[in-house]
Enzyme design. Structure first.
Site, short mmCIF file in Angstrom:
data_model
loop_
_atom_site.label_atom_id
_atom_site.label_comp_id
_atom_site.label_asym_id
_atom_site.label_seq_id
_atom_site.Cartn_x
_atom_site.Cartn_y
_atom_site.Cartn_z
CE1 TYR A 52 -4.23 -1.39 0.25
CE2 TYR A 52 -3.59 -2.36 2.35
CZ TYR A 52 -4.50 -2.23 1.31
OH TYR A 52 -5.67 -2.94 1.34
CD GLU A 98 -6.51 -3.80 9.50
OE1 GLU A 98 -7.63 -3.74 8.93
OE2 GLU A 98 -5.53 -4.35 8.99
CG ASN A 156 -7.99 -1.23 -0.41
OD1 ASN A 156 -7.67 -2.28 -0.97
ND2 ASN A 156 -8.13 -1.16 0.90
CD GLU A 157 -10.72 -4.45 1.67
OE1 GLU A 157 -10.40 -5.64 1.85
OE2 GLU A 157 -10.88 -3.64 2.61
CD GLU A 233 -6.12 -6.69 1.58
OE1 GLU A 233 -6.80 -7.08 2.57
OE2 GLU A 233 -5.94 -5.49 1.31
CE1 TYR A 300 -4.03 -8.31 9.42
CE2 TYR A 300 -3.44 -10.38 8.38
CZ TYR A 300 -4.34 -9.34 8.56
OH TYR A 300 -5.54 -9.34 7.88
#
Length: 578
Positions: A52, A98, A156-157, A233, A300
């Site tokens: 990103y 996040e 994005n999304e 993802e 993560y």
């Protein structure tokens, strides 16, 4: 290198290829670790890295851009290419991840009539400026210009958020207008509504999910039979929020099986290969029924730990990838050294309330407003006013608070208000002439969903005894320069800075324990390591070797809630994420 997409297949230099990629965010990892990470990617069998881009970091204010240090995306891409990796870039402008405000700059919230992620004129004006600067860094490194960048994402999304197709088309056309001539793609959830709202012609539709490959692709197979099958993802873990019972982990074996299924069907980008760290005040938050701010670590449960160590999941996935590549995989590099430097006493202290004028210049305000109104995006903000009469168990109530506030009369704490409380109020007791101070903390803007534009500090009406109290001095406290703190008076109680120093003969990665502290943040040699909070699950802060110095090192800990015992910290060689 020539990279093309023909119907449902990726081609590199005229030959079909499966993309085996992993997510690495340059802004969450120190530059001196990038090479090590890329070598471990190659040793696992990856041929590609995805990242990103964080708009809020690259454009910290409307008139300033930054592409230095761990924001040097061009150097990150070049280093990946030198390691033999292709690169996928996801510029946003929104990234979620996040990350604070989903990667959008906080100052967008100060613009009148602002509406994000649509054809809002002001929003377009600023993201156009951002893309102009960002693409100047990326354009020379496109595969069409001899570089390693093979694909870029539009938004994005978006299918989770909105349905402004004109906005997506404007982004797509803007990429092309700026000379981005490699394939473009979108990534969305797996439901039909998400794909219909989030995809556009001219962008490859990819999916984001974490399991059950065939089931997740059912709708995609029907809507886009001729598109490449790629999970952009493939989630291999999850993120943690303050107050979670434990650090989120997932099975290495089950994830390896999912990777096998995805590579059988098409291409994959593992999210994350290494998560890294939300240094400073960069962690985001979710807000559904409750506000859930994310911890500092973005480990993560990825292929590599937060500090870059290989994991059982890494080995399990590597064994799967071996079946999909022709060449023998390189040897896995050794993990970087870790050191336990021991305990450090913080021998000086300074009260925040005594240092407001050293940290900031007050702005007069008839009534308190949100943090953004005073030109501040991150950190804390203090609202201070003189009381003109006595108050006895008088209710001080907030319409909204972002996100947590300490209420003082003089230096006496009256209570703490948190956005998740059922009632946003405390009772105060005060005498005429005493000073009322409200210290509000921004714990991270929402990074996903319809509550992203919620303001920080005091948002909405503040009532004292059901009346409006007027005349305030407001102190913005971004906490980005603590040089003027006065440590001449030893301070105790709450909202206190503690300072100490220590000597090192060598540097190495280490982990900071703050068992004697309650809640706050840590500055090491001028660098903000991030937030800590005793409620966990995270119990240590990662300290990269590059932040330490041979010789003298300075550390400052701010604790808003009051320490439990001696102001002493400890550097250990083991992380504790709960």
């Amino acid at each position: 290198m020539e990279f093309k997409v023909i119907k449902n297949q990726f081609y590199k230099d005229g030959k079909p290829i499966k993309l085996i990629s992993g997510a690495v965010h340059y802004f969450r990892n120190m530059p001196d670790t990038w090479t090590d990470i890329f070598k471990k990617m190659k040793a696992m069998g990856c041929n590609c890295v995805e990242t990103y881009c964080a708009w809020n970091m690259h454009q910290p204010s409307p008139d300033k851009f930054c592409f230095e240090g761990n924001l040097n995306i061009a150097e990150f891409i070049k280093t990946a290419g030198e390691a033999g990796l292709m690169v996928i870039v996801r510029p946003g402008p929104y990234i979620c991840s996040e990350w604070e405000f989903g990667g959008l700059p906080w100052w967008l919230q100060t613009m009148e009539d602002m509406e994000i992620r649509c054809m809002n004129e002001t929003y377009i004006k600023y993201f156009d400026e951002y893309l102009d600067h960002l693409f100047d860094e990326i354009r020379p490194l496109l595969s069409t210009n001899g570089g390693p960048v093979i694909m870029l994402q539009c938004e994005n999304e978006y299918g989770y958020y909105g349905d402004d197709k004109a906005y997506l088309e404007y982004l797509r056309d803007g990429y092309r207008r700026r000379g981005i001539d490699v394939p473009l793609f979108t990534s969305d959830g797996v439901e039909e509504s998400e794909l219909l709202d989030g995809t556009i012609d001219g962008c490859i539709p990819t999916l984001n999910f974490g399991s059950h490959v065939e089931e997740r692709f059912k709708t995609h197979d029907r809507l886009f039979p001729d598109a490449p099958k790629m999970c952009m993802e493939m989630w291999n873990g999850w993120f943690d929020a303050w107050g979670d019972e434990a650090h989120h982990t997932t099975s290495a074996e089950s994830y390896a099986n999912v990777i096998n299924d995805m590579l059988t069907k098409g291409s994959v980008n593992m999210y994350m290969f290494i998560g890294g760290t939300n240094f400073g005040f960069t962690s985001g938050a979710n807000h559904y029924e409750k506000f859930a701010p994310d911890v500092t670590s973005y480990d993560y449960d990825a292929m590599l730990t937060e500090c870059g160590d290989v994991t059982p999941k890494y080995y399990a996935v590597r064994d799967v990838i071996k079946n999909f590549v022709d060449e023998e995989l390189p040897e896995i590099p050794a993990n970087r050294a870790k050191k336990a430097f021991g305990k450090v006493k913080l021998t000086q202290s300074a009260s925040l309330l005594d240092n407001l004028d050293n940290l900031s210049s007050p702005l007069f305000s008839d009534i308190p407003h949100c943090m953004e109104k005073y030109g501040i995006g991150y950190g804390y903000i203090a609202y201070q006013s003189t009381l003109h009469r006595d108050y006895s168990d008088t209710k001080l109530s907030f319409e909204s608070i972002g996100d947590r506030a300490h209420i003082y009369v003089e230096d006496r704490l009256q209570g703490i208000v948190y956005i998740n409380d059922e009632e946003l109020c405390v009772n105060i007791n005060a005498k005429a002439g005493e000073t009322l101070t409200i210290l509000a903390e921004n714990m991270g803007r929402v990074n996903f969903g319809p509550k992203m534009m919620r303001k920080k500090g005091i948002a909405g009406r503040l009532l004292l005894g059901n009346k409006i109290h007027f005349a305030w001095n407001v102190y913005p406290l971004p906490m980005n320069n603590l040089d003027k703190l006065d440590y001449n008076k030893n301070s105790s109680g709450k909202s206190v800075f503690y300072r100490g120093s220590f000597e090192l003969d060598e540097t190495a990665d280490t982990f900071l324990r703050l068992d004697n502290f309650t809640k706050g943040f840590v500055i090491l040699n001028g660098f903000n390591l991030g937030r800590y909070w005793e409620i966990g699950p995270q119990k240590t802060l990662y300290v990269p070797a590059s932040l330490l110095k041979k010789g003298n090192n300075e550390i400052i800990v701010f604790d808003s809630d009051g320490i439990k015992s001696t102001p002493e910290i400890e550097f250990t060689d083991k992380p504790d994420l709960g």
